[in-house]
Write an enzyme that holds these catalytic residues in place. Structure first.
Site, PDB file in Angstrom:
ATOM      1  CB  SER A 406      -0.948  -0.049   1.200  1.00 41.77           C
ATOM      2  OG  SER A 406      -1.906   0.976   1.144  1.00 41.77           O
ATOM      3  CE  LYS A 432      -5.060  -2.056   0.402  1.00 48.78           C
ATOM      4  NZ  LYS A 432      -5.163  -1.371   1.691  1.00 48.78           N
TER       5      LYS A 432
END
Length: 455
Positions: A406, A432
């Protein structure tokens, strides 16, 4: 003419006799881009809430109450079409039962608010092949027949859950406040674990045990799966985190599953490849400071600054700034930024940290976003703004691995793409590549909406 007709509609709505009915009319107007919500309450009786949300409406009711509903819809149509010129104005009404108590009516309003946020911003316009309007009507009706507010809120949770998206969820008010506190506070009463849910398997995986914490001292390792807490299997990482926190000095039992590594693994059956262990840990005050920094000395008497970032919390950029200043004072000639096993966190924190190493007056691109809300013109660039200069221009390397996720991936990519740092580590990070947006709703609860895609 529009003004005169609108005035007439207001007079009709105000002075026609009102029946004491328990219905909610949801009028949807025009194309999705029109998204504006209008709620109209009559001060003299309980009866109807009319919420205008974007799409289209058709009036096909009879009776005096229908005439008043038509007045509201017509006013809304005039108001919206006056702003968009040639926008189409097909019309339709959806009618659902109004809940009998103020508490459940509040839940219905919050459900509409959450539904509309998802409807206008969700990355998949098919809503994962869910009939999103029909789903709202169904869930609002169930709230109206709920016995308690908790029962009604379960319908709100299930409405969001119907998307089948692990990155999108509704959080009750109390848990939402805890969620905010966890993003800000640097100390908690717990066992010292950073955890996350695997997006594919749904397993709750230990990303990193905090050094010196109860879990690290007991021997819990990164990669361990948390199977149960106090004998209970929990659905989300938020629930696991809440169960692990508690009063200082109290105990908690964890059951973990650990993959047996190495050559021994190859000689075992599938069932025997997993080692299950139970730990009873005593909660303590654990410092969750997201930064560890030190000066490393090489064999040729050079000094390199080492900064490890554990997660992207609100305090991260401040702590890294303090570390950079101290390492510069110590004579560091280069910087290693370690983002291994960093699960991410606040995207704004990643932007703030990038500003410590990049010159904002160059307006460098940090990442690009693709998804709903990008006006259909392709990915939108998110850049640093302002006139701030980088705190350090020393040579730099960023360390990543398969658990860098992320915001970690966003920061590492930004520093590499802008020529500021070399990225070293595993060939693939967690992957992600999604940005979740958090909205606070009218009752203090929260909607975590995902994903937009960071490119």
């Amino acid at each position: 003419i529009c003004v005169l007709i609108s005035s007439l509609c207001i007079i009709l709505y105000t002075y026609l006799p009102r029946e004491r009915v328990g219905t909610m009319h949801i009028a949807t107007i025009g194309p999705r881009k029109l998204g504006r919500r209008i709620a109209s309450w009559h001060p003299r009786s309980r009866p109807s809430e009319r919420v205008v949300v974007p799409r289209a409406c058709k009036i096909h009711e009879s009776s005096v109450e229908a005439a008043k509903a038509g007045a509201v819809a017509l006013m809304a149509c005039l108001f919206l079409t006056s702003q968009v010129g040639t926008a189409s104005a097909q019309e339709r009404f959806v009618q659902v039962k109004l809940a009998p108590t103020p508490e459940l009516q509040g839940t219905q309003r919050v459900m509409i608010e959450a539904w509309n946020l998802i409807r206008t911003t969700y990355v998949d316009p098919s809503f994962n092949h869910v009939d999103w309007e029909r789903d709202l009507t169904l869930r609002l009706g169930k709230v109206a027949t709920s016995a308690t507010r908790d029962e009604g809120e379960r319908e709100l949770k299930e409405l969001v859950g119907d998307l089948g998206d692990v990155y999108t969820r509704w959080i009750p008010a109390k848990k939402y406040q805890e969620f905010l506190n966890d993003s800000i506070n640097s100390e908690i009463n717990g066992v010292g674990l950073l955890i996350a849910s695997d997006p594919v398997s749904g397993k709750h995986v230990v990303l990193n045990p905090i050094s010196g914490g109860p879990a690290a001292r007991a021997g819990i390792q990164k990669g361990d799966e948390i199977v149960r807490v106090n004998g209970t299997a929990l659905e989300t990482s938020d629930e696991v985190g809440k169960a692990l926190r508690g009063r200082q000095g109290s105990s908690v039992e964890l059951e973990i599953a650990r993959q047996i590594p190495g050559e021994v693994n190859d000689r075992l059956s599938e069932e025997d490849k997993i080692l299950r262990k139970k730990f009873r840990l005593k909660r303590q005050r654990v410092s969750m400071s997201p930064v560890f920094a030190t000066a490393l000395h090489t064999d040729d008497n050079r000094t390199v600054g080492y900064i490890r970032a554990l997660q992207f919390s609100k305090a991260l950029s401040h702590d890294i700034e303090v570390a950079i200043r101290q390492l510069t004072k110590d004579g560091s000639e280069g910087i290693i930024l370690d983002l291994r096993n960093n699960p991410g966190g606040l995207v704004t924190s990643a932007l703030d940290v990038a500003g410590l190493f990049l010159n904002a007056d160059d307006h460098p691109t940090i990442f690009s976003v693709s998804g709903r809300g990008t006006d259909g013109h392709g990915p939108e660039d998110v850049r640093l703004d302002g006139n701030a200069r980088a705190l350090s221009n020393a040579p730099m390397a960023v360390l990543v691995n398969g658990q860098s996720a992320s915001a970690s991936e966003i920061l590492a990519g930004a520093l590499k793409d802008n020529g500021r740092a070399e990225v070293i580590g595993d060939s693939k990070t967690f992957g992600k590549a999604r940005i979740q947006s958090v909205y606070e709703l009218a009752d203090g609860s929260g909607l975590v909406r995902g994903p937009s895609y960071a490119l």
